[in-house]
Design a protein around this motif. Sequence first.
Motif, short mmCIF file in Angstrom:
data_model
loop_
_atom_site.label_atom_id
_atom_site.label_comp_id
_atom_site.label_asym_id
_atom_site.label_seq_id
_atom_site.Cartn_x
_atom_site.Cartn_y
_atom_site.Cartn_z
N ASP A 67 24.65 90.47 -0.78
CA ASP A 67 25.58 90.70 0.32
C ASP A 67 24.87 90.83 1.66
OD1 ASP A 67 27.80 90.74 -1.36
OD2 ASP A 67 27.56 92.87 -1.77
N LEU A 68 23.55 91.07 1.63
CA LEU A 68 22.80 91.22 2.87
C LEU A 68 21.85 90.04 3.11
CD1 LEU A 68 21.94 95.01 2.63
CD2 LEU A 68 23.82 93.90 3.85
N ASN A 69 22.06 88.96 2.39
CA ASN A 69 21.19 87.80 2.53
C ASN A 69 22.01 86.65 3.09
OD1 ASN A 69 19.72 85.42 2.07
ND2 ASN A 69 18.63 86.35 0.37
N LEU A 70 21.69 86.23 4.30
CA LEU A 70 22.43 85.17 4.98
C LEU A 70 22.55 83.92 4.11
CD1 LEU A 70 23.74 84.17 7.64
CD2 LEU A 70 21.49 83.44 8.36
N LEU A 71 21.49 83.57 3.39
CA LEU A 71 21.56 82.39 2.52
C LEU A 71 22.63 82.58 1.45
CD1 LEU A 71 17.84 81.41 1.97
CD2 LEU A 71 19.59 80.07 3.11
N ASP A 72 22.69 83.76 0.84
CA ASP A 72 23.63 83.99 -0.25
C ASP A 72 25.07 84.09 0.22
OD1 ASP A 72 21.71 83.91 -2.22
OD2 ASP A 72 21.42 86.06 -2.28
N TYR A 73 25.33 84.73 1.33
CA TYR A 73 26.73 84.93 1.70
C TYR A 73 27.27 83.89 2.67
CZ TYR A 73 25.51 87.45 6.08
OH TYR A 73 25.04 87.81 7.32
N ALA A 74 26.47 82.97 3.12
CA ALA A 74 26.99 81.99 4.07
C ALA A 74 26.40 80.59 3.91
CB ALA A 74 26.76 82.48 5.50
N VAL A 75 25.10 80.47 3.91
CA VAL A 75 24.48 79.15 4.00
C VAL A 75 24.70 78.32 2.74
CG1 VAL A 75 22.29 77.93 4.32
CG2 VAL A 75 22.81 79.94 5.70
#
Length: 132
Positions: A67-75
């Motif tokens: 939830d705090l990793n830009l790759l995981d929650y968006a990219v």
Amino acid sequence: MDMLEEHCFLWAEQHFRDGWWCFQQDGAPGHKAIDTQQFLSKNCPDYIKVDTHWRCADSEWPPSSPDLNLLDYAVWSILEEKACAKPHTTVKSLKCALFKAWNEISVDTLKKIDDFPRRLKACVEADRSHFE
């Protein structure tokens, strides 16, 4: 550790000229190894420590860390939408599509989705529970 030394640290030195940056990793077994943790402690200005063993809760790693990793929650969703719009018959085709999709993501797009302060607040408020 070799990859970090040969690639990551050199890149960080070029891009974070003030000398401070924080390294975040996942909980893969090689990342949790005591040797790796000691290496990071000596070579990074700062890093988020992971549990070295499931019986030893000595980490600073946040709950539900994807939830705090830009790759995981968006990219990844952007990459999937672009690269998997059509089926791939080979791994090579999928890799080419992923590289193409990655190169099409603009810095402006990344800036727009980087809502980290809001996500961090939600993580703290969730108190070790899942959040969206």
